[in-house]
Write a protein that holds these residues in place. Structure first.
Motif, short mmCIF file in Angstrom:
data_model
loop_
_atom_site.label_atom_id
_atom_site.label_comp_id
_atom_site.label_asym_id
_atom_site.label_seq_id
_atom_site.Cartn_x
_atom_site.Cartn_y
_atom_site.Cartn_z
N VAL A 153 0.84 -1.19 0.00
CA VAL A 153 0.00 0.00 0.00
C VAL A 153 0.87 1.24 0.00
O VAL A 153 2.09 1.19 0.21
N ASP A 154 0.24 2.41 -0.21
CA ASP A 154 0.98 3.67 -0.25
C ASP A 154 1.55 4.03 1.11
O ASP A 154 2.62 4.62 1.20
N TYR A 155 0.83 3.71 2.18
CA TYR A 155 1.32 3.91 3.54
C TYR A 155 0.54 2.99 4.47
O TYR A 155 -0.64 2.74 4.23
N PRO A 156 1.25 2.41 5.46
CA PRO A 156 2.69 2.54 5.70
C PRO A 156 3.49 1.77 4.65
O PRO A 156 3.09 0.67 4.24
N ALA A 157 4.62 2.36 4.25
CA ALA A 157 5.45 1.78 3.20
C ALA A 157 6.90 2.21 3.42
O ALA A 157 7.15 3.27 4.02
N PRO A 158 7.87 1.41 2.98
CA PRO A 158 9.27 1.84 3.09
C PRO A 158 9.48 3.18 2.39
O PRO A 158 8.93 3.42 1.30
N GLU A 204 -18.25 -6.52 13.51
CA GLU A 204 -17.94 -7.13 12.22
C GLU A 204 -17.02 -6.20 11.45
O GLU A 204 -17.19 -4.99 11.46
N PHE A 205 -16.03 -6.77 10.79
CA PHE A 205 -15.13 -5.97 9.97
C PHE A 205 -15.08 -6.54 8.55
O PHE A 205 -15.31 -7.73 8.32
N ARG A 206 -14.80 -5.65 7.61
CA ARG A 206 -14.59 -6.04 6.23
C ARG A 206 -13.38 -5.29 5.68
O ARG A 206 -13.00 -4.24 6.20
N PHE A 207 -12.81 -5.84 4.61
CA PHE A 207 -11.58 -5.30 4.04
C PHE A 207 -11.83 -4.60 2.71
O PHE A 207 -12.73 -4.97 1.95
N VAL A 208 -11.01 -3.58 2.44
CA VAL A 208 -10.98 -2.95 1.13
C VAL A 208 -9.54 -2.97 0.64
O VAL A 208 -8.60 -3.16 1.41
N SER A 209 -9.35 -2.79 -0.67
CA SER A 209 -8.01 -2.67 -1.23
C SER A 209 -7.60 -1.20 -1.18
O SER A 209 -8.44 -0.31 -1.16
N GLY A 210 -6.30 -0.95 -1.18
CA GLY A 210 -5.83 0.42 -1.10
C GLY A 210 -5.90 0.95 0.32
O GLY A 210 -6.18 0.23 1.28
N VAL A 211 -5.63 2.25 0.48
CA VAL A 211 -5.66 2.87 1.80
C VAL A 211 -6.58 4.09 1.76
O VAL A 211 -6.71 4.74 0.74
N PRO A 212 -7.22 4.39 2.88
CA PRO A 212 -8.12 5.55 2.92
C PRO A 212 -7.35 6.86 3.04
O PRO A 212 -6.24 6.89 3.60
N THR A 213 -7.91 7.92 2.51
CA THR A 213 -7.34 9.25 2.71
C THR A 213 -7.96 9.94 3.92
O THR A 213 -7.45 10.96 4.37
N ARG A 214 -9.05 9.38 4.46
CA ARG A 214 -9.73 9.95 5.62
C ARG A 214 -10.05 8.85 6.61
O ARG A 214 -10.12 7.68 6.25
N LYS A 215 -10.25 9.25 7.86
CA LYS A 215 -10.82 8.33 8.85
C LYS A 215 -12.17 8.89 9.25
O LYS A 215 -12.33 10.11 9.46
#
Length: 293
Positions: A153-158, A204-215
């Motif tokens: 993902v874009d962050y966290p990332a090296p 319950e939790f579900r997953f998405v691809s990528g990372v959010p720009t907001r919380k």
């Protein structure tokens, strides 16, 4: 409860900070008023003074305490002008608003975020009041959408980018998996505790691809807390990576994300905003996010 002794576990620095934060934001401790001494707080919470010092440092970092004089307890800070009405760091704003949400007979909390770290910490306040019998909702339902842990993902990332160091890539991904497993375990235990107190509680939790720009936190379909993640470069500890030095990552600071509150009770514009955020989450939940494989 501690299974070996039958006694309640000692509060952590974060838990003590949450309790004091609630007293400050709720007006029990007023601006300019001195806190009790560290020794008094240590006796109240049944902890060592070092734990109290760490809790006070957390409150100072939130801007809630003024620097004390030498040998004197800190005082509650005077209110500072906010950049937007009621904006506060995520660590400060969520706990008290969850307490208010738990006053409803049926509690609904929807979360779209990078991790469950802030939620795990903030739940301590309403859970403590439930265990004390001061709050008694009939049901609690939490839905959470997060990126699938362990991905590229874009962050966290090296900081040098994926592919520059294969060993670091694996360590960063493993770090994400370990953090999520720990947060999931805490959340599972929290909701087991609610059920043990006779509350119809589900998480319950579900997953998405990528990372959010907001919380985003949506409380009882009446209030939205929204903050923008600000990427930067941070030194992070990475397990299973050679050397004892911290590693530079592109990441965000979720606890310090500034959150802006919107409520349906605050007029037509805010009501429309809250409804829009809820519709966004419902669509994300039903049509985009995926259950665990």
């Amino acid at each position: 409860m501690n299974e070996s002794t039958g006694s309640a576990p000692r509060p952590t620095a974060e838990g003590i900070a949450d309790t004091l934060r609630t007293r400050i934001l709720g007006g029990d401790l007023k601006p300019g008023e001195r806190l009790p001494t560290q020794a008094s707080l240590a006796r109240e919470f049944g902890v060592e003074r070092g734990t109290v010092r760490n809790a006070l440092q957390l409150l100072r970092s939130d801007g809630l305490l003024a620097n004390p004089g030498k040998g004197s307890p800190p005082t509650v800070s005077r209110p500072k002008q906010q950049s937007l009405a009621g904006a506060q760091m995520a660590r400060s704003i969520l706990g008290p608003r969850l307490v208010a949400a738990f006053e409803a007979p049926h509690v609904y909390v929807d979360v779209a975020s990078l991790t469950g770290e802030t939620l795990v910490t903030a739940l301590g306040e309403p859970l403590a009041k439930v265990y004390e019998g001061r709050l008694r909702p009939e049901s609690v339902q939490v839905r959470m959408v997060v990126p699938r842990p362990g991905g590229t993902v874009d962050y966290p990332a090296p900081a040098a980018g994926w592919g520059a160091d294969d060993k670091l890539d694996r360590a960063v991904k493993q770090r994400g998996l370990i953090q999520w497993a720990s947060q999931r375990m805490v959340l599972d235990n929290a909701f087991k505790g609610l059920r043990d107190h006779g509350i119809d509680a589900s998480f319950e939790f579900r997953f998405v691809s990528g990372v959010p720009t907001r919380k985003v936190y949506l409380l009882n379909r009446q209030e939205a807390l929204v903050g923008h993640y600000i990427p930067g470069r941070f030194e992070r500890e990475i397990d299973d990576y050679e050397g004892a030095d911290k590693v530079e990552l592109v990441d965000v600071e979720g606890f310090k994300t500034e959150m802006f509150p919107f409520a349906r009770s605050n007029g037509r514009d805010q009501a429309a905003f809250v409804d829009g955020e809820q519709a966004m989450f419902d669509g994300l939940w039903e049509h985009v996010a995926r259950r665990q494989d």
